[in-house]
Design a protein around this motif. Structure first.
Motif, short mmCIF file in Angstrom:
data_model
loop_
_atom_site.label_atom_id
_atom_site.label_comp_id
_atom_site.label_asym_id
_atom_site.label_seq_id
_atom_site.Cartn_x
_atom_site.Cartn_y
_atom_site.Cartn_z
N GLN A 1 0.76 -1.09 -0.08
CA GLN A 1 -0.01 -0.13 0.06
C GLN A 1 0.87 1.27 0.25
O GLN A 1 0.51 2.28 -0.64
CB GLN A 1 -0.94 0.07 1.20
N VAL A 2 1.99 1.08 0.64
CA VAL A 2 2.67 2.57 0.78
C VAL A 2 3.41 2.68 -0.23
O VAL A 2 3.75 3.86 -0.62
CB VAL A 2 3.59 2.35 2.29
N LEU A 3 4.38 1.78 -0.90
CA LEU A 3 5.24 1.90 -1.69
C LEU A 3 4.68 2.68 -3.01
O LEU A 3 5.24 3.47 -3.56
CB LEU A 3 6.39 1.09 -2.00
N PRO A 4 3.79 1.97 -3.42
CA PRO A 4 3.23 2.66 -4.71
C PRO A 4 2.88 4.07 -4.58
O PRO A 4 3.08 4.81 -5.37
CB PRO A 4 1.86 1.93 -5.06
N ASN A 5 2.54 4.31 -3.47
CA ASN A 5 2.41 5.93 -2.98
C ASN A 5 3.45 6.75 -3.20
O ASN A 5 3.47 7.90 -3.68
CB ASN A 5 1.54 6.03 -1.69
N VAL A 6 4.69 6.15 -2.51
CA VAL A 6 5.88 6.72 -2.68
C VAL A 6 6.19 7.18 -4.26
O VAL A 6 6.68 8.25 -4.57
CB VAL A 6 6.94 6.11 -2.00
N PHE A 7 6.13 5.96 -4.67
CA PHE A 7 6.65 6.03 -6.38
C PHE A 7 5.80 7.00 -7.09
O PHE A 7 5.97 7.64 -8.03
CB PHE A 7 6.44 4.72 -6.76
N SER A 8 4.42 7.16 -6.78
CA SER A 8 3.56 7.96 -7.59
C SER A 8 4.05 9.24 -7.35
O SER A 8 3.48 10.18 -7.90
CB SER A 8 1.91 7.74 -7.02
N HIS A 9 4.72 9.83 -6.29
CA HIS A 9 5.12 10.93 -5.94
C HIS A 9 6.61 11.33 -6.68
O HIS A 9 7.32 12.28 -6.30
CB HIS A 9 5.50 11.18 -4.43
N MET A 10 6.95 10.54 -7.45
CA MET A 10 8.22 10.69 -8.28
C MET A 10 7.93 10.84 -9.82
O MET A 10 7.15 10.22 -10.36
CB MET A 10 9.06 9.46 -8.22
N PRO A 11 8.89 11.57 -10.32
CA PRO A 11 8.73 11.56 -11.83
C PRO A 11 9.09 10.25 -12.28
O PRO A 11 10.00 9.54 -11.83
CB PRO A 11 10.12 12.38 -12.17
N PHE A 12 8.63 9.67 -13.39
CA PHE A 12 8.52 8.38 -13.85
C PHE A 12 8.39 7.49 -12.89
O PHE A 12 9.08 6.18 -12.69
CB PHE A 12 10.08 8.05 -14.65
N GLY A 13 7.30 7.81 -11.81
CA GLY A 13 7.40 6.85 -10.77
C GLY A 13 6.99 5.41 -11.15
O GLY A 13 7.47 4.43 -10.64
N ILE A 14 6.04 5.45 -11.99
CA ILE A 14 5.53 4.07 -12.52
C ILE A 14 6.45 3.08 -13.03
O ILE A 14 6.60 1.89 -12.63
CB ILE A 14 4.33 3.88 -13.27
N LEU A 15 7.65 3.66 -13.58
CA LEU A 15 8.73 2.85 -14.09
C LEU A 15 9.62 2.27 -13.08
O LEU A 15 10.01 1.17 -12.98
CB LEU A 15 9.62 3.76 -15.32
N PHE A 16 9.76 3.41 -12.23
CA PHE A 16 10.87 2.99 -10.96
C PHE A 16 10.01 2.00 -10.10
O PHE A 16 10.61 0.94 -9.76
CB PHE A 16 11.02 4.17 -9.95
N PHE A 17 8.82 1.95 -10.07
CA PHE A 17 8.08 1.15 -9.32
C PHE A 17 7.81 -0.32 -9.87
O PHE A 17 8.27 -1.51 -9.16
CB PHE A 17 6.37 1.46 -9.06
#
Ligand code: PFF
Length: 452
Positions: free
Chosen positions: A288-304
């Motif tokens: 639950q938490v990490l997708p949220n952190v990634f979604s606050h990053m540029p290109f978050g979904i790729l990093f996720f």
């Protein structure tokens, strides 16, 4: 598989053993158990157990495996012939069977998340929605059984290929990559608002929150994350050349493991507080938490996506070791038997894992001593079988192996100062058995009964 297989280098062995150690335990389980068990105090006790019990026990398993160069059963037989001590090896096999059956279910969740990410289902949704998506994923029997199957399939394919070809090569690239992506995650997590609350939660112990269950959980967690107590490390160290230095390898593995635990904690807890989520959310926490952190990053979904792939890899390298210990015993170094038995055992474990896979969905009402099937299997392994195996190994090594043999085993490939050797020996012979028995009796309520 006596000596027919060997790691090709010291780093190969360290990476494979660290690969066995670092997995769901450090990345997924530690944060959620710490979240339930009071944060900092739990972390502190976990660290203590890891250093004074886990490290000596890891080295003890190494000593058994490398000195005999035999599998989890034969090694005990070689050291203590005509005794029943090889049952410690059988206990390890049973532990690995049960462990892998539910471990693979969680591994499957990662695969499910990879699919969901690729198909865009995790794009641009809110913090709460991530929790809902997670609940939907794990409660759907079709999904959870198929991804559990896929995870087992990947495990079997690699183990069937053999130690060097399969396990060792993959470790080289994936482990360092995992560290790098964690660093990125932490930078983001620590720069969120209210991040400091997460840091205090994790690092400032509040011992009033600690009860006997939490202490047992910390003990189990320290063995779980180091893969100690199931004779897995006996098996892995049986493939190590005599020229390698065991204490140094054990220390590197423990340090890497603690490092990953801290990385996972630093990635998750600041974000928990920043997003107003609950640290005691349970198994959902990371998902639950990490997708949220990634979604606050540029290109978050790729990093996720990259994170999920590496996380899956970390889980796989642990699952390889669980299957390996069983296959090594049955195939005894025969390559064609190894192939055949990897598939057969893998399939049995897949079937055994189905109840755990269903226990978050249609079978959630079935409980064993008040726990879901999944939780009961986890409790049995983490809090009972691993501590029991560890206890027996802590007794076995000092009582059944000659001190001179142990000293020699520790000296190969570099020195091990006499003082350090004595500390290790003392920790194994006295501290580990007493501490483990103390914790187990505490949980059984014996101390309360005696001292009221
Ligand atoms: N150390 C692994 C993890 O933390 O994910 C789990 C594990 C592997 C435990 C192998 C025990 C074992 F024998």
């Amino acid at each position: 598989m006596n000596q027919s297989e060997q790691w090709s280098s010291r780093i190969g062995f360290i990476l494979a053993s660290a690969g066995s150690a670092i997995g769901l335990g450090a990345i997924w389980k530690f944060p959620y158990v710490a979240g339930i068990s009071g944060g900092g105090a739990f972390f502190f006790i976990f660290l203590l157990f890891t250093l004074i019990l886990g490290l000596p026990l890891l080295l003890a398993e190494f000593a058994i495996g490398r000195s005999t160069q035999k599998d989890a059963i034969e090694s005990y037989k070689a050291i203590a012939p005509n005794t029943k001590w090889h049952f410690v090896g059988y206990l390890g096999l049973v532990t690995s069977f049960i462990l892998l059956s539910f471990y693979s279910v969680i591994g499957g969740w990662i695969i499910a998340y990879i699919f969901r990410t690729i198909t865009g289902q995790l794009n641009g949704i809110s913090a709460e929605q991530y929790g809902i998506v997670f609940a939907e994923t794990i409660s759907n029997p079709g999904i959870s059984i198929s991804v559990h199957f896929l995870f087992m399939l990947l495990t079997v394919v690699v183990v069937a290929k053999g130690v060097q070809n399969g396990i060792e090569k993959a470790n080289y690239i994936m482990m360092p990559a995992l560290f790098i992506i964690f660093i990125l995650l932490i930078i983001r997590s620590l720069t969120l608002s209210h991040a400091s609350e997460g840091i205090s939660f994790l690092f400032f112990p509040d011992f009033s929150k600690l009860n006997s269950e939490a202490v047992l959980a910390a003990l189990g967690q320290s063995f779980f994350t180091l893969s100690v107590g199931a004779s897995t490390m006996v098996t892995y160290s049986s493939y190590v050349k005599k020229s390698e230095n065991l204490p140094r390898s054990a220390l590197s593995i423990v340090m890497m493991n603690i490092f990953v635990v801290v990385l996972a904690g630093l990635a998750i807890f600041p974000a928990v507080f920043s997003f107003g989520l609950q640290p005691d959310a349970g198994p959902v926490l990371l998902f639950q938490v990490l997708p949220n952190v990634f979604s606050h990053m540029p290109f978050g979904i790729l990093f996720f996506l990259a994170f999920l792939v590496l996380f899956l890899f970390a889980a796989l390298t642990s699952s390889f070791s669980m299957l390996e210990i069983i296959v090594a015993v049955i195939s005894k170094g025969d390559k064609s038997l190894r192939k055949k038995w990897s598939w057969i055992i893998g399939f049995i474990i897949f079937l055994m894992g189905i109840p755990s896979a269903l226990s978050y969905g249609p079978w959630s009402d079935i409980t064993i001593l008040g726990k879901s099937i999944f939780d009961a299997a986890d409790f049995l392994v983490s809090n009972m079988l691993l501590p029991l195996g560890a206890l027996l190994i802590a007794i076995f090594v000092p009582y059944k192996m000659k001190k001179s043999v142990l000293m020699e085993e520790m000296q190969h490939g570099g020195g091990f100062a006499k003082g350090l050797f004595n500390m290790w020996y003392f920790a194994l012979k006295y501290i580990a058995p007493i501490a483990i028995i103390f914790v187990l009796l505490d949980v059984l309520g014996v101390w309360d009964l005696l001292f009221g």
